[in-house]
Design a protein around this motif. Structure first.
Motif, PDB file in Angstrom:
ATOM      1  N   ALA A  71      -4.284  -0.734   7.281  1.00 29.20           N
ATOM      2  CA  ALA A  71      -5.042   0.195   6.613  1.00 29.20           C
ATOM      3  C   ALA A  71      -5.246   1.692   7.374  1.00 29.20           C
ATOM      4  CB  ALA A  71      -6.661  -0.622   6.451  1.00 29.20           C
TER       5      ALA A  71
ATOM      6  N   ARG B 274      -4.917   1.167  -4.046  1.00 32.69           N
ATOM      7  CA  ARG B 274      -3.689   1.224  -4.774  1.00 32.69           C
ATOM      8  C   ARG B 274      -2.554   0.450  -4.130  1.00 32.69           C
ATOM      9  NH1 ARG B 274      -2.887   6.743  -6.494  1.00 32.69           N
ATOM     10  NH2 ARG B 274      -2.314   7.148  -4.118  1.00 32.69           N
ATOM     11  N   ARG B 275      -2.135  -0.295  -4.770  1.00 28.04           N
ATOM     12  CA  ARG B 275      -0.917  -1.315  -4.721  1.00 28.04           C
ATOM     13  C   ARG B 275       0.179  -1.086  -5.529  1.00 28.04           C
ATOM     14  NH1 ARG B 275      -1.331  -3.633   0.167  1.00 28.04           N
ATOM     15  NH2 ARG B 275      -0.214  -5.439  -0.408  1.00 28.04           N
TER      16      ARG B 275
ATOM     17  N   CYS C 294       0.789  -1.164  -0.048  1.00 29.88           N
ATOM     18  CA  CYS C 294      -0.003  -0.064  -0.270  1.00 29.88           C
ATOM     19  C   CYS C 294       0.969   1.177  -0.093  1.00 29.88           C
ATOM     20  CB  CYS C 294      -0.897  -0.043   0.911  1.00 29.88           C
ATOM     21  SG  CYS C 294      -0.179   0.045   2.764  1.00 29.88           S
ATOM     22  N   ASP C 295       0.139   2.523  -0.109  1.00 27.66           N
ATOM     23  CA  ASP C 295       1.020   3.599  -0.107  1.00 27.66           C
ATOM     24  C   ASP C 295       1.997   3.870   0.841  1.00 27.66           C
ATOM     25  OD1 ASP C 295      -0.319   4.223  -2.721  1.00 27.66           O
ATOM     26  OD2 ASP C 295      -1.633   5.503  -2.110  1.00 27.66           O
TER      27      ASP C 295
ATOM     28  N   PRO D  59      -6.637   3.485  -0.504  1.00 26.19           N
ATOM     29  CA  PRO D  59      -7.033   2.368  -0.051  1.00 26.19           C
ATOM     30  C   PRO D  59      -6.842   1.047  -1.198  1.00 26.19           C
ATOM     31  CG  PRO D  59      -8.771   3.380   0.340  1.00 26.19           C
ATOM     32  CD  PRO D  59      -7.779   4.516  -0.224  1.00 26.19           C
TER      33      PRO D  59
ATOM     34  N   ASN E  84      -2.423   3.463   6.776  1.00 30.15           N
ATOM     35  CA  ASN E  84      -2.233   3.968   5.262  1.00 30.15           C
ATOM     36  C   ASN E  84      -3.088   5.124   4.931  1.00 30.15           C
ATOM     37  OD1 ASN E  84      -1.550   3.550   2.627  1.00 30.15           O
ATOM     38  ND2 ASN E  84      -3.551   3.083   2.130  1.00 30.15           N
TER      39      ASN E  84
END
Length: 194
Positions: A160, A172-173, A47-48, A170, A163
């Motif tokens: 989560a 974007r990977r 994740c970001d 949420p 992030n």
């Protein structure tokens, strides 16, 4: 100065402290050591907030380590792009949470993990399915105890939240390979300037 990754760093510190406590109690039952890369045969995405931490880790690598990762960007041999020649993680201090928790007994809600993905398994004392590296906790006398089990669902929820606090999308990977490609672009830019 406000650290935009503070919440995530706190979560990483908690997971690392848990792993350290398990290792202190159960080191003889754990085969995970530097250079063991059995769990590193995967194409991971993050994740970001984790991507930001990985970028930090990549930025502090020496030129040789960065060049090695850049060389591996287009090598699809099943090994993580971040592994060095000895099977060690080049970004160990900045590695994602999924990497930090590998080897530990992890509890997930029943039905979350596909049966085929579980290599070593058990049933949690508080319900849920347990999974751990099959190299660790071998034999009945070394089986994971309740205090060794990390609640993976809770860690995922905390990730989560960190992030979201970081302002991450949420949905974007980013693959570790894509992050490694950024190094290649930087190295190519640097070479073009010479």
């Amino acid at each position: 100065m406000n650290d935009p990754l503070a919440a995530h760093r706190a979560l990483v510190a908690k997971v690392d402290a848990f792993e350290g406590a398990v290792r202190a109690r159960r080191d003889a039952s754990m085969a995970c050591r530097a250079g063991c890369s059995a769990c590193c045969h995967a194409e991971l995405s993050v994740c970001d907030v984790e991507a930001a931490l990985v970028r930090e880790g990549l930025a502090v690598l020496d030129d040789a380590a960065r060049a090695h990762i850049a060389e591996r960007v287009d090598v699809h041999d099943g090994r993580c792009v971040m592994l060095d020649h000895e099977g060690r993680c080049a970004i160990y201090d900045a590695r994602p949470l999924v990497c930090r928790t590998q080897g530990l007994p992890l509890r997930y809600p029943d039905g979350v993990i596909p049966e085929a993905a579980i290599m070593a398994r058990g049933k949690g004392a508080n319900g849920g399915a347990l999974t751990w590296c099959p190299l660790n906790f071998q034999g009945d006398d070394h089986a994971p105890r309740a205090e060794d089990v990390l609640d993976a669902e809770r860690v995922d929820a905390m990730l989560a939240l960190s992030n979201r606090e970081h302002g991450g999308d949420p949905s974007r990977r980013t693959s570790l390979r894509a992050l490694a490609r950024e190094i290649t672009a930087e190295l190519n830019e640097g070479n073009a300037l010479c």
